[in-house]
Every structure is written in structure tokens, then in C-alpha cells.
Design a protein around this motif. Structure first.
Motif: not given
Length: 545
Positions: A448-464, A442-446
Motif C-alpha cells: 500500500r505504501k508502494r515500497m514493495v509490490s505484492l504483484a511482483d512476487l514470483q507467484w509461479l515459483e511459489l506454486g511450483k 506487513l506485506a500489505v502495508l509495504l
């Protein structure tokens, strides 16, 4: 006084039946509801374990939900309010809310006819269904119990549909009070059924309680709420109504595309029925897992849907993507931390919640092992809910249907292989793998359809959050191992309290030291990385979150 008055005002509005909610306050209300429902769920499971243990009778009770659930998923998609909210949002945006009420009435009237026919057919075929679905029930008595309870529970899809219609009218107005009460009343019905009727009706008492809980929780509450804001039922009955066709268009993918979120319990019970008492043991473990999972996953998803739909309707893709990513990032972070706590405290949790009466130490050990494995998938179960709601808010039910169906079909041989390789543990591991694949797809499809960018997840916060989860989990496990306690309930309660305190201190300390924004976000304080939501009144048209 000036600082506390607005907070008190917000709380009072939140608890008022007709009070409106922002995205944050709606999530908070539904999370509190899910927390209380989780507590009632633990009480319910504890009572069933006390009265009936991990017996074939509980296998029968668990299996009795499957045919009603199948009818529900096939005919109303299992998420009636999701598509109703989308329709109502359109009607309200166009200033045609009264017409929307008539459209909902028509859908309700037509679909109740269809569901009633399906329920009657289900009652007729129940013996055949149970015979082939649970082909390894240990005795004819167990099968007969399952058939009788299946027939009783076939009333619930009708109540769920009607409640979904009335509840969607409330949620489209950003009113979540009745939605919050619904699971509490439903669980209360099951508890009262078990307590008051178990001596006379045995395991049947729990099924009777489930129907009573559905009458008052799913149906009556939402009906009262919808009437309080002016919704009027009308005797419309038109199979060609445009709104009915639109609802079918939106719902058909949900009806046909059965993903692991709906079919996982049925797949597991099919294999588990080969082992006496295994369906019951697995169900107890899953119910304990569901308590926190329902608090932070579906609650956040249900609260977010109207706001996602509002943003998408305004064609503000950037704001839509940011809202989804912000919600998913917070949910993943909380899930990581909570799963560490649940895994570290698995045996004390199961022991305190279930071990009594006919549920013995050996049953608790087996359930705790499965509980740990279920907890490994918490991050996937919670986040897939938000990703699915992102699609639904955009009016796209087809893409998640296709994706979910493919993942389910591919997962079936994994269930078969791991069950035969590792029994019940293998089934739960297969479930974890399947839901992880579903969430990732689901995340990848969103993306690829340019609806929700995976790059904009708060990756630093997730790492913490991941580092804090690992450290707090290890610290909690270490403390439990060195505590010089016995195996009594009292000792395990001490373990729960001490372990939870260590987990909280270590997790919060590390998050603070790493300057994580998560604590401030949870407490709704302003942070550099967190935007507070804009309040939306119940009488306003949908607005940006």
C-alpha cells in the motif's frame, strides 16, 4: 583450475574474519552459522532433556529468560543492531565514520547506564514478577529457582547492547564473520555449563552457561572484531547528542511496539504455566522448530538489512522492491519445502533429539504433536523477518510497530479461547494464526505504501514449490508408514535417513520437471529469473545488491 580458483577465493574471503560479503555470501555464511547453531541447539536441548526431563525445574529455567528479555525489548528494542546499522550507513555515506564511532560510543555509554539501573530494579522485583507471571508454578521451590536464574540472566541485556553496538560497526562494513560465530559460542557456553556443572548446581548450571556464552559470544567476539577494523571507544556521555536522539527516534517504536515475534513465547508460557511441565514440553518443541527456522529466516534477514538500506538510500525504489520480492520468494519456497519435511518426520526428529534420560516416550509424543503445529507456521515466521527488514532498511520503524501492536492485542483473546478449548495445542495454533496475521499485514502495508509490490512476487515459483512440498511430504509419510521398523533410536534414525532421501528425490525431481528456478537460485547459478548479486567490498561505500 580456472573455474574453481574464483570459487575458492570467494570461500576464503568469506571465512576470513575481516572478509567482506555480498548479499548472497552473507546469507550463505549466516545460514551455515545458523545450521551449525541449530545442531548445537539440538545438542543443548538433548542434554537439558537428558539431565532434567520435562520437569518443573526446566519450567523455571524457561521462565527465567522472560524478565531479562522484557527489559531488553523495552529499552533497546530487541534489535539493537538494526537501528545502529541504519545510523552507521548514513555516517559512512557522508564520509564521517570516525564521528559515527564517537556517536556509537555515546549511545553505548548512556544506554548502559539505563540498562544497569533497569537490571538492578529487575533483580529487586524478580520475586514479584515470577509470582504474578507464573502464578501456577507447582511449588515454592520452582518459583525460587526461577527467581535466582532470572537475576543471573539480567546481565545478558547489557552484554547484548554492547555486542549490538560493536557488531553493527562490522555489519555496516559488510563483515559477517563475527556475527556468524556469535550463536555458536553462545550455545557452546550453555552446553559446557550443563555438562560441567549440572552435578553440582543442577538446573542453575544452564543459566550460568547462558551468561558465560553471552560474555564471550555476544560481547567479546564483536568487541574484538570492531577493534580489528579500527573502531575506537571514546568516553562520550551526552544525553543531548543528535545521534542519541536519532537512535531513540528509530528505536522507540521497536521498544514500544511489542509484536508477536517477541511476545509470543511469553504469552504461551503465561497460559502453559497452569499445567505442570507444559512450559518445558512446549519449549523443547519450539527449540526444535527454531533450529531450521533460524537458519533460513533471521539469517537471511540480518544479511539483507544492510543491502536493503543501501538501495533505499539511493532512492532506487524499483530495485529495492525487486530485491525484497526476490528474497521473500526464495525464502517462502524453501520454507514450504522444509516444513513438509519437518511435519512428515516430526516424531523421529523429536525421538532422536530428545528421548533419553529423564525425557520419556510420553514426553516425546506430546512434544512431537506440538512440533507439527509449530511447523505449519514456518513460512510466516521466516518471511515476516524479511518484510520487517524492508521497513527498517527504509528507516521506517513506526509502521511495523503499529501493525505489530494491533495484531498482538487482537491475538490475545485468540490465545485465551484456544487454550481453554484445546490446551497446549490450542496455544500453538493461536501462535500460528497470530504470526500469519503479522506477516500478511506487513506485506500489505509495504504494498500500500508502494515500497514493495505484492504483484511482483514470483507467484509461479511459489506454486511450483507448494506442489513439490505437498508431493514430497506425502511420499515421505507413506514411506515411514510402510517401513517395518521398531521404535528404537536406531529405527528412528533409519526413518530420518530414508524419509529425508525420499523427500529430496521427490522434491528435486518435481522442481526440475516443472523447470523451477529454485534449485539454480539456491546453488547460485544463473537463471532467467534470478539475478546474481553484485559483490560489495568491506571498504566500499554501500552499493546496490
Amino acid at each position: 583450475m580456472n573455474e574453481t580458483t574464483p570459487s575458492r577465493g570467494r570461500i576464503a574471503a568469506l571465512l576470513r574474519p575481516g572478509g567482506s560479503s555480498s548479499a548472497y555470501s552473507a546469507s550463505l555464511l549466516l545460514m551455515v552459522s545458523a545450521l551449525l547453531s541449530g545442531v548445537l541447539g539440538l545438542v543443548r536441548s538433548s542434554l537439558i532433556a537428558y539431565f532434567f526431563g520435562a520437569s518443573p525445574a526446566v519450567d523455571a529455567y524457561t521462565g527465567a529468560f522472560e524478565l531479562p528479555d522484557t527489559i531488553n525489548y523495552l529499552l533497546i528494542g530487541g534489535v539493537a543492531s538494526t537501528t545502529f546499522i541504519k545510523l552507521l550507513t548514513q555516517y559512512e555515506a557522508e564520509g564521517r565514520l570516525e564521528e559515527g564511532d564517537r556517536a556509537l560510543s555515546n549511545i553505548l555509554n548512556v544506554m548502559l547506564t539505563v540498562l544497569a539501573a533497569a537490571a538492578l530494579l529487575g533483580m529487586v522485583i524478580a520475586p514479584i514478577y515470577v509470582k504474578y507471571k507464573f502464578h501456577n508454578f507447582d511449588s515454592p521451590e520452582t518459583a525460587q529457582q526461577c527467581v535466582w536464574m532470572t537475576r543471573v540472566l539480567l546481565f545478558n541485556p547489557l552484554l547484548l547492547l554492547a555486542g549490538g553496538v560493536f557488531g553493527s560497526r562490522l555489519m555496516a562494513k559488510k563483515i559477517f564473520f563475527y556475527q556468524a560465530l556469535q550463536p555458536l559460542v553462545y550455545n557452546g557456553g550453555i552446553i559446557l555449563g550443563a555438562v560441567l556443572l549440572h552435578m553440582r548446581f543442577g538446573i542453575y548450571s544452564v543459566a550460568i552457561g547462558a551468561v558465560v556464552g553471552a560474555i564471550f559470544g555476544m560481547f567479546a567476539l564483536n568487541l574484538a572484531g570492531a577493534r580489528s577494523i579500527g573502531m575506537q571507544w571514546s568516553p562520550e556521555y551526552d544525553w543531548k547528542h543528535p545521534a542519541l536522539r536519532e537512535w531513540i527516534r528509530l528505536s522507540l517504536p521497536l521498544m514500544l511496539g511489542q509484536s508477536l515475534t517477541t511476545l509470543d513465547p511469553q504469552i504461551r508460557s503465561y497460559f502453559a504455566s497452569e499445567v505442570k511441565g507444559a512450559v518445558a514440553t512446549m519449549n523443547y518443541s519450539r527449540q526444535l522448530f527454531n533450529s531450521p527456522m533460524m537458519m533460513i529466516g533471521p539469517a537471511a534477514g540480518a544479511a539483507s538489512l544492510p543491502f536493503f538500506a543501501s538501495l533505499w538510500a539511493k532512492a532506487d525504489v524499483a530495485a529495492f522492491s525487486a530485491a525484497v520480492n526476490r528474497s521473500v520468494s526464495r525464502l517462502l519456497s524453501v520454507s514450504l519445502l522444509l516444513s513438509a519435511l519437518m511435519i512428515a518426520l516430526a516424531y523421529p526428529i523429536v525421538d532422536v533429539a530428545l528421548r533419553r534420560g529423564r525425557f520419556h516416550t510420553s514426553d516425546a509424543s506430546a512434544a512431537a504433536e506440538l512440533f507439527v503445529l509449530f511447523c505449519l507456521s514456518l513460512v510466516f515466521w521466516t518471511s515476516q523477518n524479511l518484510y520487517a527488514r524492508a521497513f527498517y532498511g527504509a528507516g521506517n520503524t513506526l509502521t511495523p510497530m503499529i501493525s505489530g501492536t494491533i495484531v498482538t492485542v487482537v491475538s490475545l483473546p485468540v490465545y485465551w479461547f484456544l487454550f481453554h478449548a484445546d490446551g497446549m495445542r490450542g496455544l500453538v495454533i493461536a501462535s500460528d494464526i497470530g504470526i500469519a496475521a503479522h506477516m500478511i499485514s506487513l506485506a500489505v502495508l509495504l504494498h500500500r505504501k508502494r515500497m514493495v509490490s505484492l504483484a511482483d512476487l514470483q507467484w509461479l515459483e511459489l506454486g511450483k514449490a507448494l506442489l513439490a512440498a505437498m508431493a514430497s511430504g506425502f511420499a515421505t509419510s507413506f514411506v515411514l508408514r510402510v517401513l517395518p521398523l521398531g521404535e528404537s533410536h536406531g529405527a528412528n534414525i533409519v526413518r530420518l535417513v530414508a524419509g529425508s532421501a525420499v523427500w529430496l528425490i521427490v522434491a528435486l525431481g518435481l522442481l526440475t520437471a516443472m523447470k523451477s528456478s529454485l534449485p539454480a537460485a539456491v546453488l547460485r547459478r544463473k537463471s532467467a529469473n534470478v539475478q546474481p548479486p553484485v559483490r560489495i567490498n568491506a571498504t566500499d561505500a554501500p552499493d546496490q545488491n
